[in-house]
Design an enzyme around this catalytic site. Structure first.
Site, mmCIF file in Angstrom:
data_model
loop_
_atom_site.group_PDB
_atom_site.id
_atom_site.type_symbol
_atom_site.label_atom_id
_atom_site.label_comp_id
_atom_site.label_asym_id
_atom_site.label_seq_id
_atom_site.Cartn_x
_atom_site.Cartn_y
_atom_site.Cartn_z
ATOM 1 N N HIS A 1 0.822 -1.218 0.000
ATOM 2 C CA HIS A 1 0.000 0.000 0.000
ATOM 3 C C HIS A 1 0.850 1.260 0.000
ATOM 4 O O HIS A 1 0.411 2.315 -0.435
ATOM 5 C CB HIS A 1 -1.005 -0.036 1.148
ATOM 6 C CG HIS A 1 -2.096 -1.025 0.875
ATOM 7 N ND1 HIS A 1 -2.080 -2.301 1.372
ATOM 8 C CD2 HIS A 1 -3.184 -0.936 0.077
ATOM 9 C CE1 HIS A 1 -3.130 -2.957 0.919
ATOM 10 N NE2 HIS A 1 -3.819 -2.160 0.134
ATOM 11 N N ARG B 1 -10.508 3.248 -1.409
ATOM 12 C CA ARG B 1 -9.995 2.502 -0.247
ATOM 13 C C ARG B 1 -10.296 3.314 1.012
ATOM 14 O O ARG B 1 -9.491 4.132 1.447
ATOM 15 C CB ARG B 1 -8.491 2.286 -0.382
ATOM 16 C CG ARG B 1 -8.080 1.336 -1.499
ATOM 17 C CD ARG B 1 -6.572 1.176 -1.541
ATOM 18 N NE ARG B 1 -6.142 0.009 -2.273
ATOM 19 C CZ ARG B 1 -5.721 0.021 -3.539
ATOM 20 N NH1 ARG B 1 -5.685 1.143 -4.217
ATOM 21 N NH2 ARG B 1 -5.340 -1.098 -4.138
ATOM 22 N N GLU C 1 -10.252 -11.932 -3.950
ATOM 23 C CA GLU C 1 -8.856 -11.726 -3.565
ATOM 24 C C GLU C 1 -8.249 -12.942 -2.902
ATOM 25 O O GLU C 1 -7.076 -12.934 -2.555
ATOM 26 C CB GLU C 1 -8.754 -10.578 -2.546
ATOM 27 C CG GLU C 1 -9.446 -9.316 -2.938
ATOM 28 C CD GLU C 1 -9.141 -8.188 -1.971
ATOM 29 O OE1 GLU C 1 -8.175 -7.464 -2.213
ATOM 30 O OE2 GLU C 1 -9.887 -8.030 -0.983
ATOM 31 N N ASP D 1 -3.901 -8.932 -3.844
ATOM 32 C CA ASP D 1 -4.020 -9.953 -2.807
ATOM 33 C C ASP D 1 -4.194 -11.341 -3.406
ATOM 34 O O ASP D 1 -3.708 -12.316 -2.839
ATOM 35 C CB ASP D 1 -5.201 -9.634 -1.882
ATOM 36 C CG ASP D 1 -4.789 -8.638 -0.810
ATOM 37 O OD1 ASP D 1 -3.684 -8.819 -0.253
ATOM 38 O OD2 ASP D 1 -5.527 -7.678 -0.559
ATOM 39 N N CYS E 1 -9.397 -4.578 -10.138
ATOM 40 C CA CYS E 1 -9.015 -3.307 -9.508
ATOM 41 C C CYS E 1 -7.664 -3.397 -8.818
ATOM 42 O O CYS E 1 -7.270 -2.502 -8.095
ATOM 43 C CB CYS E 1 -10.096 -2.806 -8.557
ATOM 44 S SG CYS E 1 -10.379 -3.918 -7.186
#
Ligand code: PEP
Ligand code: MG
Length: 620
Positions: free
Chosen positions: A226, A333, A468, A492, A539
């Site tokens: 991230h 997010r 994910e 993920d 995404c």
């Protein structure tokens, strides 16, 4: 007449970085002045040149020592002065906030002011100093431990939240006592410098815009961490996983950071600086060209239509979405609203933000993801306990289904905001059908509550699931029957299916988006969505990387969502490809058993089909 030095640099036309040699326009070669090239992970594109600022972050050592009786009063005074100083800081921040922010933040600061005068905290600490003859830091630590044990007996979240405030304030006082002030380590950061750090959390990265730096480099981290995602969102060139860089460079020394190639050059010579200046210019030209196409539809040469949407982490990003041609928000997010603050945002504060988000992109859709806290996104609120294996721990939907009060506040805020635009809600890290069922039940309960209070909401608010985990892929048929859309979170999905930590630079070489397993999992998901007649998109970061577009196009996704800055280039690529050919490439790609063969096949095919130079991808 002697040539001016800068003229001399510009006459060199090519640099061979691998051989560390420069070739001038007449074909003559010479070695580049001694500089040090370090390879890291290309985390966010762009070139930055400037002076390094090396961030020192050492853990706070809390001293414990005895105080002679005759010095007890001055020790108490030292403690009281710290309290006064912190209170002054809060008052200053409050004054500043009054001009720009809502009531919620101001209330938080007021409650901090009250804690600073609280008997329980202040008098207890003074009593410890007086009766046990110990220093203020030690005494305060004892008080905090005692408060914690009292509060831990309360079940109500109200008390747990007060506990987190007290912890925060206690930490601030200790910092002030130990280091003399509570300045942030980055507050001395000179303008336009390049930040060099051992590590930066996503939360710290999201605050970097305040310091107006040119880019940053860290020793740890992966391409889909991230921290990398946030740096792309903020258009900050970044290289991660650059081993020992904090030891190799000193404050004020010059460096070049190439976020596209993942290279950092320490002590560059004038030739290298000139070379990178011209690369910077070329890149700006190429961007301008791509931006000219943003109003054109995203369709292939044979008219297959796709939609390109934007991922956002910060509300401030919304303004740039239209400029890049985004057709809505494919992933917001929301956990970034919860980082860098002592208390979670209230329902009302969240409602205002979600309303603003959906209104500002209307009539385009805005997909808002429910809180995906955990793993590398740990907020400062104390109730997020550290876990032995956070990526497999109480993350995302698991955390939300445990902390129902917090989750319901978010769902209520989302339902309330749903009448202001085309809102869609998306659930992260689903690994079983029961999680979907629990959320649906909660949504129904909240809808009833809202109806009873005559508060408007969209009764048909679309609900989607992020695919994910391998489990979500295997259950994709069943999940697809329960929801309105699917979106593959490749960051993920790759991490969990290949069992490769996405933030660990030590295994970054094993993190392979073009892996036969990943391709097969994506194909299964697309088939499940098609059978259920619901849309499916991607995404994760794969959607923004030019090398994977050919495969994603061939898979038949109807929507790709990515950082806004990548949209013009992805659009350029799609408009240069044909769906028929992409499908054929994908079908052939499925036959590969080894990831290396698959990767080189896809690269070769892309180079055959598009002009990699025009699309600015030759250096990646
Ligand atoms: C993903 O996992 O691909 C994703 C989009 O979610 P995040 O990167 O926030 O985990
Ligand atoms: Mg994810």
């Amino acid at each position: 007449m002697q040539k001016k030095p800068w003229r001399r640099w510009f006459t060199y036309s090519k640099i061979n970085l691998e051989k560390n040699r420069i070739v001038n326009t007449k074909g003559r070669e010479k070695p580049i002045r001694k500089s040090l090239h370090l390879k890291g992970i290309a985390a966010a594109p762009g070139i930055a040149m400037g002076q390094a600022f090396v961030l020192e972050k050492s853990p706070l050592q809390i001293p414990q020592y005895w105080i002679p009786v005759k010095e007890l009063n001055s020790e108490i005074q030292r403690f009281q002065e710290s309290i006064l100083k912190i209170n002054e800081d809060f008052l200053r921040i409050k004054e500043r906030l009054c001009k720009y922010e809502g009531q919620a933040q101001i209330h938080i600061l007021e409650s901090y002011g009250m804690i600073l005068q609280d008997e329980l905290l202040v008098q207890n600490t003074i009593d410890h100093i007086k009766s046990e003859h110990i220093n203020a830091e030690w005494a305060l630590q004892k008080t905090l431990t005692r408060i914690k044990s009292v509060f831990s007996n309360f079940e109500e979240s109200y008390f747990r939240e007060r506990q987190s405030d007290i912890d925060y304030i206690g930490q601030k006082i200790i910092e002030h006592l130990v280091v003399g002030n509570t300045q942030e380590p980055m507050s001395n950061l000179p303008l336009n410098s390049i930040l060099v750090a051992q590590d930066l959390s996503p939360a710290e990265t999201s605050e970097l815009h305040k310091y107006r730096i040119k880019g940053f480099v860290t020793e740890v981290g992966g391409e889909t961490s991230h921290t990398a995602i946030v740096s792309r969102a903020m258009h900050l060139p970044a290289v991660l996983g650059c081993k020992q860089i904090t030891q190799k460079i000193k404050n004020g020394e010059t460096l070049i950071l190439d976020g596209e190639a993942g290279i950092v050059i320490l002590h560059p010579g004038p030739e290298e600086l000139a070379h990178y200046q011209s690369l910077q210019k070329e890149s700006v030209q190429a961007d301008k060209k791509l931006l000219k196409q943003i109003h054109l539809p995203t369709e292939t040469l044979d008219h297959f239509r796709l939609h390109l949407l934007a991922n956002i982490e910060l509300v401030e990003e919304i303004d740039s979405l239209k400029m890049q041609g985004a057709e809505g928000i494919g992933l917001f997010r929301t956990e970034f609203l919860f980082l860098n603050r002592a208390q979670a945002p209230s329902e009302e504060e969240q409602f205002q933000i979600y309303k603003k988000v959906v209104e500002s992109v209307y009539p385009l859709p805005a997909t808002i993801r429910t809180l995906d806290i955990g793993a590398d996104k740990i907020p400062t609120q104390h109730k997020y306990k550290s876990e032995p294996n956070p990526a497999l721990g109480l993350r995302a939907i698991r955390f939300c289904l445990k902390e129902k009060t917090l989750f319901k506040a978010q769902l209520r805020a989302l339902l309330r905001a749903s009448v202001f635009g085309r809102l869609k809600v998306m659930l992260p890290m689903i690994s079983s059908l029961s999680e979907v069922a629990q959320v649906k039940k909660l949504l129904e309960e909240i809808k009833e509550e809202l109806s009873a209070k005559k508060i408007d909401y969209d009764p048909h608010l679309p609900l989607g699931v992020m695919v994910e985990t391998p489990s979500a892929v295997i259950l994709a048929r069943e999940i697809a029957r329960e929801v309105d859309f699917l979106s593959i979170g490749t960051n993920d999905l790759i991490q969990y299916s290949l069992a490769v930590d996405r933030i660990n630079e030590g295994v970054a070489h094993l993190y392979k988006p073009l892996h036969p397993t990943v391709l097969r999992l994506m194909k299964m998901t697309v088939q499940a969505a098609q059978e259920a007649h619901i849309p499916v998109g991607v995404c994760g970061e794969m959607a923004s990387s030019p090398w994977y577009i050919l495969i994603l196009l061939g898979l038949g996704f109807s929507q790709l969502s990515m950082n806004a800055l990548s949209i013009p280039r992805v659009k350029g690529m799609i408009r240069a490809l044909s769906f028929r050919e992409a499908k054929a490439v994908f079908e052939h790609a499925l036959t590969f058993e080894y990831e290396q063969d698959l990767e080189s096949f896809v690269r070769k095919e892309l180079k055959r089909l598009v002009d990699v130079d025009a699309l600015k991808i030759s250096r990646i």
